[in-house]
Design a protein around this motif. Sequence first.
Motif, PDB file in Angstrom:
ATOM      1  N   ASP A   1       3.506   4.022  -1.351  1.00 15.69           N
ATOM      2  CA  ASP A   1       3.343   3.422  -0.028  1.00 15.69           C
ATOM      3  C   ASP A   1       4.310   2.263   0.165  1.00 15.69           C
ATOM      4  O   ASP A   1       4.974   2.157   1.192  1.00 15.69           O
ATOM      5  CB  ASP A   1       1.913   2.885   0.136  1.00 15.69           C
ATOM      6  CG  ASP A   1       0.941   4.000   0.498  1.00 15.69           C
ATOM      7  OD1 ASP A   1       1.404   5.047   0.983  1.00 15.69           O
ATOM      8  OD2 ASP A   1      -0.272   3.809   0.281  1.00 15.69           O
TER       9      ASP A   1
ATOM     10  N   LEU B   1      -2.993   0.197   7.784  1.00 10.77           N
ATOM     11  CA  LEU B   1      -4.283   0.670   7.277  1.00 10.77           C
ATOM     12  C   LEU B   1      -5.183  -0.517   6.887  1.00 10.77           C
ATOM     13  O   LEU B   1      -6.351  -0.582   7.253  1.00 10.77           O
ATOM     14  CB  LEU B   1      -4.069   1.582   6.061  1.00 10.77           C
ATOM     15  CG  LEU B   1      -5.354   1.992   5.373  1.00 10.77           C
ATOM     16  CD1 LEU B   1      -5.902   3.265   6.002  1.00 10.77           C
ATOM     17  CD2 LEU B   1      -5.154   2.187   3.879  1.00 10.77           C
TER      18      LEU B   1
ATOM     19  N   GLU C   1     -10.595   4.124  -0.915  1.00  9.50           N
ATOM     20  CA  GLU C   1      -9.362   4.634  -0.327  1.00  9.50           C
ATOM     21  C   GLU C   1      -8.153   3.988  -1.006  1.00  9.50           C
ATOM     22  O   GLU C   1      -7.167   4.660  -1.328  1.00  9.50           O
ATOM     23  CB  GLU C   1      -9.380   4.299   1.167  1.00  9.50           C
ATOM     24  CG  GLU C   1      -8.411   5.094   1.997  1.00  9.50           C
ATOM     25  CD  GLU C   1      -8.625   4.823   3.489  1.00  9.50           C
ATOM     26  OE1 GLU C   1      -9.635   4.165   3.846  1.00  9.50           O
ATOM     27  OE2 GLU C   1      -7.770   5.270   4.271  1.00  9.50           O
ATOM     28  N   LEU C   2      -8.238   2.672  -1.246  1.00 11.38           N
ATOM     29  CA  LEU C   2      -7.133   1.987  -1.923  1.00 11.38           C
ATOM     30  C   LEU C   2      -6.988   2.504  -3.355  1.00 11.38           C
ATOM     31  O   LEU C   2      -5.890   2.554  -3.905  1.00 11.38           O
ATOM     32  CB  LEU C   2      -7.365   0.474  -1.956  1.00 11.38           C
ATOM     33  CG  LEU C   2      -7.225  -0.255  -0.611  1.00 11.38           C
ATOM     34  CD1 LEU C   2      -7.565  -1.731  -0.781  1.00 11.38           C
ATOM     35  CD2 LEU C   2      -5.807  -0.105  -0.057  1.00 11.38           C
TER      36      LEU C   2
ATOM     37  N   GLU D   1       2.690   1.794   7.215  1.00 12.59           N
ATOM     38  CA  GLU D   1       1.444   2.537   7.269  1.00 12.59           C
ATOM     39  C   GLU D   1       0.352   1.851   6.450  1.00 12.59           C
ATOM     40  O   GLU D   1      -0.797   1.742   6.862  1.00 12.59           O
ATOM     41  CB  GLU D   1       1.693   3.950   6.744  1.00 12.59           C
ATOM     42  CG  GLU D   1       0.611   4.909   7.130  1.00 12.59           C
ATOM     43  CD  GLU D   1       0.874   6.293   6.565  1.00 12.59           C
ATOM     44  OE1 GLU D   1       1.995   6.797   6.737  1.00 12.59           O
ATOM     45  OE2 GLU D   1      -0.030   6.844   5.936  1.00 12.59           O
ATOM     46  N   LEU D   2       0.762   1.375   5.261  1.00 13.40           N
ATOM     47  CA  LEU D   2      -0.218   0.712   4.395  1.00 13.40           C
ATOM     48  C   LEU D   2      -0.762  -0.559   5.058  1.00 13.40           C
ATOM     49  O   LEU D   2      -1.972  -0.788   5.096  1.00 13.40           O
ATOM     50  CB  LEU D   2       0.423   0.371   3.038  1.00 13.40           C
ATOM     51  CG  LEU D   2      -0.497  -0.385   2.088  1.00 13.40           C
ATOM     52  CD1 LEU D   2      -1.689   0.467   1.671  1.00 13.40           C
ATOM     53  CD2 LEU D   2       0.267  -0.862   0.854  1.00 13.40           C
TER      54      LEU D   2
ATOM     55  N   ARG E   1      -5.136   5.963  -3.249  1.00 12.82           N
ATOM     56  CA  ARG E   1      -3.789   5.995  -2.678  1.00 12.82           C
ATOM     57  C   ARG E   1      -2.742   5.699  -3.725  1.00 12.82           C
ATOM     58  O   ARG E   1      -2.981   4.950  -4.664  1.00 12.82           O
ATOM     59  CB  ARG E   1      -3.661   4.951  -1.573  1.00 12.82           C
ATOM     60  CG  ARG E   1      -4.139   5.395  -0.228  1.00 12.82           C
ATOM     61  CD  ARG E   1      -3.832   4.327   0.794  1.00 12.82           C
ATOM     62  NE  ARG E   1      -2.515   4.546   1.393  1.00 12.82           N
ATOM     63  CZ  ARG E   1      -2.342   5.185   2.548  1.00 12.82           C
ATOM     64  NH1 ARG E   1      -3.382   5.663   3.190  1.00 12.82           N
ATOM     65  NH2 ARG E   1      -1.141   5.329   3.065  1.00 12.82           N
ATOM     66  N   ASP E   2      -1.574   6.292  -3.546  1.00 11.22           N
ATOM     67  CA  ASP E   2      -0.439   5.950  -4.396  1.00 11.22           C
ATOM     68  C   ASP E   2       0.231   4.727  -3.774  1.00 11.22           C
ATOM     69  O   ASP E   2       1.135   4.841  -2.941  1.00 11.22           O
ATOM     70  CB  ASP E   2       0.523   7.144  -4.447  1.00 11.22           C
ATOM     71  CG  ASP E   2       1.672   6.879  -5.406  1.00 11.22           C
ATOM     72  OD1 ASP E   2       1.841   5.707  -5.812  1.00 11.22           O
ATOM     73  OD2 ASP E   2       2.381   7.839  -5.737  1.00 11.22           O
ATOM     74  N   LEU E   3      -0.223   3.546  -4.161  1.00 16.36           N
ATOM     75  CA  LEU E   3       0.224   2.324  -3.496  1.00 16.36           C
ATOM     76  C   LEU E   3       1.700   2.041  -3.751  1.00 16.36           C
ATOM     77  O   LEU E   3       2.405   1.532  -2.885  1.00 16.36           O
ATOM     78  CB  LEU E   3      -0.647   1.138  -3.930  1.00 16.36           C
ATOM     79  CG  LEU E   3      -2.105   1.227  -3.471  1.00 16.36           C
ATOM     80  CD1 LEU E   3      -2.937   0.122  -4.089  1.00 16.36           C
ATOM     81  CD2 LEU E   3      -2.197   1.152  -1.948  1.00 16.36           C
TER      82      LEU E   3
END
Lengths: 297, 322, 493
Positions: free
Chosen positions: B125, B136, B116-117, B132-133, B120-122
């Motif tokens: 984020d 999560l 998932e990490l 949210e990050l 994701r577009d960290l």
Amino acid sequence: MRLDIRYRCAFEYGALVHESQNELRACPVSDTRQTLLGYRVTTSPASRVFSFEDYWGTRVDTFGVREPHIYLEVVAEATVETKSTPLLTTSPMFEALRGPAFVEEHWEYLERTPHADWNGKLAAEAQSQIDLTGPEVVSATLGIHRRVGALLSYRPGTTYVGVDVDEVLERGEGVCQDYAHLAVAMCRSVGIPARYVSGYLFTDRDDTGEDVDGDEVVVQTHAWFEAAIPGVGWLALDPTNRQAVGLRHVKIGHGRDYDDVSPLRGTYSGPRNATLEVSVEMRRLAAVTSAQAQQQQ
Amino acid sequence: MLSRHAEHLFWTGRYVERAADTARMLDVTYHGLLGEPVAEARRGWLDLLDVLHLGRQFADTHQLVDARTVSNFLVVDPTNPGAIVPCVHKARENARSVRELVSTELWESINNFWLELQVRDLARDLDQQPYELYGLVRRRCQEVAGTATETMPHDDGWRFLLLGSMLERAEMTCRLLNVRFAPFTEGEDELGFHQAVHVLKSASASEAFRRAHPAAMTLENVIEFLLMSPTFPRSVLFCLQSAETELLQLDAPGRLSRALRVLGRRRADLEFADVGELLAGDIHAFLDEVQNDVRRAAELVAVQFFRHAEEFAVFHSLETIA
Amino acid sequence: MTTDLFDGYAPDDFFDEVFTEDASVRPHYEDLVARLRSFTPTELARRERLRDAAFRSAGITFTVYGEDEGVERTFPMDLLPRIIPAAEWSEIEVGLIQRVTALNRFLDDLYVGERAAVRDGIVPAWLLSSSDGFRREAFGVPVPRGARCLVAGIDLVRDAEGTYRVLEDNVRNPSGISYVLENRAAMTRVLPNLFGSLRVRPVDDYGITLLDALRHVAPAAAGDPTVVLLTPGVHNSAYFEHAFLARQMGVELVEGRDLVVDEHVVYMRTTRGLQRVDVIYRRVDDAFLDPVVFRRDSMLGVPGLLAAARAGNVTLANAVGNGVADDKAVYAYVPDLIRYYLGEEPILPNCTTYLRWDDDQRKAVLDRLDQLVVKPVAESGGYGLCIGPAATDAELAKVAEQIEANPRNYIAQEVVSLSRHPTLVDDHLEGRHVDLRPFVLTGEKTTVIPGGLTRVALRRGSLVVNSSQGGGSKDTWVLRDDDAKVDDGDEVT
């Protein structure tokens, strides 16, 4: 000649090490030239020794010390009786080397190996001997043997195993295994099967520089080579000492090169800076009748 | 169980906990500093780096200190072994090395977290929805811990996992207290409401604290709660007690290992400590001692349980030299 | 029913596993084909996604070498299973048992016996001792009951006539069984109704069978033997399989550093001290097993391990030195070895193979390079393969050069026109070449796991099925003997 041999190898690690595992190849072989009369291995710290005969027919003693230790000593003691070798009476020609059965039987001793690989220069040196002696196997082998003795001068401590024979040839100096590897490589380069031999030599030259009293010397392990002569067997020669192998030579075993018969190899866990001390003490015993020899066994 | 497996599980526990604690602190810091003047914000971020013992490493590679650079450093920077993504990666690698020991559910929860990490577009984020990050990361870490508890047999492997996370958490809580309360023990005697909430939130402790101390949010109360609450699972005392319980099970019966002695002494010390006395004395020195003991215990655990072969076995070959 | 999946499907000139030459469905596939026709392409695509998700989340991956750092990939499984009827399978089974029995006899005789096959001129001594897989260091190392190939993977292909032939033997460390088990698990999850009334022989007892075999070869002195699986570690391409098998067997998955030898006995290091190990199912290559004896730089092995095995205190499975039987030049002699050791005619034929050290044979082969497959004798996994008809002139010239320089290292084979099987490509079916790797276990007796790994070349026209070369796999169904669907009408007449 009856000889007592005491091979001793001692490691000082300078710090505690553990989990040492080793293979020792120090036991004289029994063959047509020599008979082993007695042998034992002891280690300090004490360990259980498990022995077997390897692919090449050499006795191997394996042992390990798991507990932490700072010092490890291995002593192998042997008594051996050497006999003189009959002189060669036949001298086959080079064609015999190419017989399919002969090649098939000896192919392992014809291949290049890491310590006995050769370049054009080395092969040319070997070929030049055959040009002199003619295509006759024993003469050619003796020629190569003499040539090795001439090409190199003996310099203790000049090389370590890992130097190519090409480089040894370039430098023109080496120790006994360099002589043996060079001879092996030269023989193979012209199609004469040849093998590396590890052993002991009862010599007049003593490492201590003291005069030898005649019956006891302190030496190092030694190396020479054997070449396969079609229809005859193995011709053993010691190029370091420019002599044929005789009563004073005690063979441990043979292989394609040093790696197949290295006296001691192993691993341990701990710092690398160990100091290593190796010695071979040889003592000539009074001649004994064979009946007495049987009893001693 | 195999020493190496125990070690991998121990570190899986530690890394997951580290990722969660880092996310928690980032979250609270980020939101606490919103709207603060630049100088204050800068000070806040540096405090956080100090808590994590990463101040120097950050300073070596960064000049600018702001939400973006610090968050990036603490979340994704591959050169920072304490950053969240590298921590999750290491947790996954450790779990993968003991794949046959962790339950499939546990492996999937760690692996899916990692995947998932990855997708994701960290950067986005961190820019647009850090809350949210961090939420999560916290939830996934809790999920991992919960999955472990519910799907793994509570045997030695599980104990090492728990031991790792408890020791990590004890250290993190010490660090939090040590740095967060610095300004207030240097003269100020009243703990700002804002600051206290901040600290408690970092430890996910504000609700539990209010229930325990409905009236007074004093410095003394907050420190006592995070240090010595016997029931709050993020207090130092609680972590040490849990670690001790697990170690006792891991040891041979009737044997008190050195790690256990270190932990037990420190636990008893905390159990009977008086927070007033601690504050009157040098609270920072005390927290340092606690952290040292936790580290020492972790080292002793390694010596006792994880010892395996050195990295290399040296070869020696004897050469003929005649 | 909207679009028929099989619309436009053509067996072309190949032996097709599902269709006969006149395009009718072979009897043992009728049930499956009927069920498949009830699926829309969209529905199948959805099942494919389900399958991918299941694999990725379970971490069923292998590592492809030669790319950056080794990339983890899932091994694609085609949703159409391959079906082998009972009668056909029992023939294969007998042939495999025969072959592996002979290989075990041969290897045991070579390493601890009197080398009878060499003595009697069945196989040349020099061929064996010049093999990369030959281990002089393993001479005299015993294996209880001579079970040297405890796990064997024998690769089979079907030629244009539908005859099963042995393509190569894998008796070092054959991998792939985990895919067999995972494929079956995935099929039952993703397409449960495809099984219908077919009675497919289960494969999920592999772990138990393997553990039984391993316990069976324990040193005699070990009462209740401790078995471990030795892996090179998490970075090995087959690590997933190692972990999978350890779990299936319920044994410890160890790395070299977890083991230590003391007085020629092997122990593992546990949190409660040293624990004795009796049998090691090792998935570490020979050369890395023991730095005292083999590669000195190996950190994957255990110092003193081989001496412990030699002393009879631990059993290594598979045995050290089996690679000599994997040698593709030695492969050419296996039919003779079967005749020699068992006094039987080989049941499964080899592929036609040419050896290259004979000058005449070599010249004849060099002239026909563009029609032959050339293989390096010591490689596996499809590395170094040259398929003549598909090769460029430059590639052929290079291969010719390599052969001239080192004839011992290459063999040439006639191209086997591998059978094809309908395979899902996007939203329709196309024929793709397949092979089969059954797994053969030798413990108390030699047994074959029903089916095995069907590998499929996913690229159109490709004959290379190896996972490392872009291949995929299929679940392989061996039908029960008593199944009504089975008959002998499978032969092409």
